[in-house]
Design an enzyme around this catalytic site. Sequence first.
Site, PDB file in Angstrom:
ATOM      1  N   ASN A 589       0.860  -1.188   0.000  1.00  9.51           N
ATOM      2  CA  ASN A 589       0.000   0.000   0.000  1.00  9.51           C
ATOM      3  C   ASN A 589       0.898   1.242   0.000  1.00  9.51           C
ATOM      4  O   ASN A 589       1.421   1.642   1.050  1.00  9.51           O
ATOM      5  CB  ASN A 589      -0.905  -0.010   1.232  1.00  9.51           C
ATOM      6  CG  ASN A 589      -1.925   1.125   1.220  1.00  9.51           C
ATOM      7  OD1 ASN A 589      -1.860   2.017   0.374  1.00  9.51           O
ATOM      8  ND2 ASN A 589      -2.854   1.086   2.158  1.00  9.51           N
ATOM      9  N   THR A 592       0.387   4.109   2.828  1.00 10.21           N
ATOM     10  CA  THR A 592       0.812   3.873   4.213  1.00 10.21           C
ATOM     11  C   THR A 592       2.293   3.506   4.290  1.00 10.21           C
ATOM     12  O   THR A 592       2.941   3.755   5.304  1.00 10.21           O
ATOM     13  CB  THR A 592      -0.047   2.775   4.859  1.00 10.21           C
ATOM     14  OG1 THR A 592      -0.120   1.657   3.979  1.00 10.21           O
ATOM     15  CG2 THR A 592      -1.452   3.289   5.154  1.00 10.21           C
ATOM     16  N   VAL A 660       8.890  -2.175   6.169  1.00 13.14           N
ATOM     17  CA  VAL A 660       9.181  -0.748   6.007  1.00 13.14           C
ATOM     18  C   VAL A 660       9.143   0.014   7.326  1.00 13.14           C
ATOM     19  O   VAL A 660       9.391   1.217   7.353  1.00 13.14           O
ATOM     20  CB  VAL A 660       8.204  -0.084   5.008  1.00 13.14           C
ATOM     21  CG1 VAL A 660       8.409  -0.662   3.624  1.00 13.14           C
ATOM     22  CG2 VAL A 660       6.759  -0.247   5.453  1.00 13.14           C
ATOM     23  N   GLU A 662      11.028  -0.128  10.096  1.00  9.98           N
ATOM     24  CA  GLU A 662      12.245   0.230  10.817  1.00  9.98           C
ATOM     25  C   GLU A 662      13.380   0.731   9.940  1.00  9.98           C
ATOM     26  O   GLU A 662      14.214   1.521  10.390  1.00  9.98           O
ATOM     27  CB  GLU A 662      12.675  -0.944  11.697  1.00  9.98           C
ATOM     28  CG  GLU A 662      11.686  -1.080  12.834  1.00  9.98           C
ATOM     29  CD  GLU A 662      11.789  -2.359  13.654  1.00  9.98           C
ATOM     30  OE1 GLU A 662      12.205  -2.256  14.807  1.00  9.98           O
ATOM     31  OE2 GLU A 662      11.434  -3.434  13.167  1.00  9.98           O
TER      32      GLU A 662
HETATM   33 MO1  MOS Z   1       9.964  -2.941  16.699  1.00 12.30          MO
HETATM   34  S1  MOS Z   1      11.428  -2.172  17.932  1.00 12.30           S
HETATM   35  O1  MOS Z   1      10.440  -4.562  16.556  1.00 12.30           O
HETATM   36  O2  MOS Z   1       8.506  -2.771  17.565  1.00 12.30           O
END
Ligand code: MOS
Length: 696
Positions: A589, A592, A660, A662
């Site tokens: 998407n 988002t 997506v 992190e």
């Molecule tokens: Mo993320 S720090 O794995 O919620």
Amino acid sequence: MTESITRPGAVGTSHVRLEGLEKVTGAAKYAADVPIDGLAHGWLVLSTIARGRITSLDTESVLAMPGVLGVVHHGNAPRLNPDAGIFGVGDGTLQLLQDDRVPHVGRPVALVVAKSIEQARAGAEALVVTYAEEPHDVEFSASHPDAYSPASAPESGKGDVDAELAVAPVVVDQRYSTPEEHHTAMEPHAAMARWEDGRLEVVDANQGSYLVSQVLASLFRFEPGVVRVRAEHVGGGFGSKALGPQLILAVMAATLFDRPVRVTLSRRQVFSVTGMRPATSQRIRLGADSTGRLRAIDHETASHTSTIHEYIERNGEVTNALYAADAIRVRTSVVKVDLPTPTWMRAPGCAPGSFAVESAMDELAEATGVDPVELRLRNEPQVGPVSGFPFSSRNLVACLKEGARRFGWADRDPRPGVRREGRWLTGTGMAVGIYGAGALPSTAAITASPDGVFTVAIGAADIGTGARTALALVAADALEVSPSAVRMKIADSDLGQAWFAGGSRGTASWSWAVIAAATDLREKLVGVHEIPAEGITGRADTAAAIGALAKQDRYSHGAQFVEVAVDPSTGEVRVRRMLGIFAAGRIINPLTTRSQLVGGMTMGLSMALHEEGLRDKEFGGLVNGDLAGYHVASHADVPDIEADWVEDHDPSVPGGAKGVGEVGIVGTAAAVANAVWHATGVRQRSLPIRLDRVMV
Ligand code: MOS
């Protein structure tokens, strides 16, 4: 895998969140909002000393206060299983109110339960707790005499780092530090627990209701099937919303007083009891040829943990996966101090680790005279640098080239400190980032109803990411129906085992289970002319298929470019524009996804310039544990921030998705610091890049 989609796909087209209207009209109920009959409220009492024992709790006078129903403390709390914890590792952080020990400031020492939240809070504030204090130590440093190498983070790498460093014509050897950082999700943590018909019903704010139900059952030694946890809407998590103290104490109170109890944290309590990213101190040594080709990367990293649980910030993960050096070594150490237990915070390990490694790479670019983008291209690996495994897909080079093109990098003058616009010095910087991808085992079910509706049931969590919507699109394509025919049921532990919203693995993991359940359902529907009233259900469990996957290195990748303006007389740093180009698998998407990436980059900017939990060593507590004192980037800090992506597809995961959530924060802080160096000529090796660190 072969795509069998014959109709125009929903995946890859932008859709607003299914629950968006509910959220923006206030109809969506978060854990603290759900109306419950006969609800009582609990308010935490937190320790005010950094180490010692509770000698007395004056509960008598609090019990006489208006509306107060009871006080839970170590003298009356239910006994917990000391071996309970996430992934089966016993976690002392969860052992609340089990004895009179105080391991840090801000440890829950009691819960006051009352008819209203105001009465509970008044009781908690009136409760006099007396302590016998002991000397404490809250000062972390890499050279702390108690630093040790944890067994669960052994030295890793390949080749002979010392030999390569000894002969490398160019060596960068620097220390980098990052401070304690706090999650500050918009929704403070809250949980309600009540017993009904022999089951414990929980409404919680968490990142994985199934995971939380399992750990909670283990902690209280409940029989399987007793606990049901739901978390319909969650306002951000970033790693801080696992099994929290609000839930453990709500369960204790609901059990002791036999009525529904909700515990809601104040913002200040969120800072004290929900974990944080620990401070880190890292030494990076890079050895290279004069052309910038890496011969050695040596990464020594230290962070703090608590005396009650060993949390390790795995800063070396980036080092093991970024560059094709001849020799790589990662050594990790931790120090137990009298502070709360740190926990995962958005891109744990990779965010602080990349600050160090990607800052050092910029210093290597300076030392060798090689352009920073070109330096990365010269060190691009063909296989996992340490593992030797193939990559599932790796399109970092495309990110670098597309990012450099769109940012206008080619015209960059590499000299630092030479561009002035009035009081501002300007500069540009870049860095790359990775974050682990791949899928983890999950179950899912899809039911076809006679009215043409398909109901997807999966224990996924939507912590604000848009996961619910993404999975509806995946299901629609897998079923070859319109997304409007799909209904989503998520965030309920009764829906069965599923990976949690963590490690950026949610969407890839859940998509696989949804696609497999759709396949099962479509097989069951072959030859069926009329669907019975109860519907027909397809089911899937991806554990076996995931267990059979070939060994590969699976990562999302990204390259970030930043322009800053710095006023050297005030120390002010303004990020003028940021561009991130990512390769993060198939994008489900775009709407988002862009929000996730921009959010990660904003958090990285915030990490670079603002965020710093400050401790007073005398009393051991945070001195800026609220949003007035702990600065988080706001809209005014990010005037021009753009995230986009290049084609990528993970062929090892049905659906092709990576993550997506992190990757957007990884490398961002280094890109900002590198830009500040380019503007001023001064390296920023400690975060945040405060005014006093910039003023010259
Ligand atoms: Mo993320 S720090 O794995 O919620």
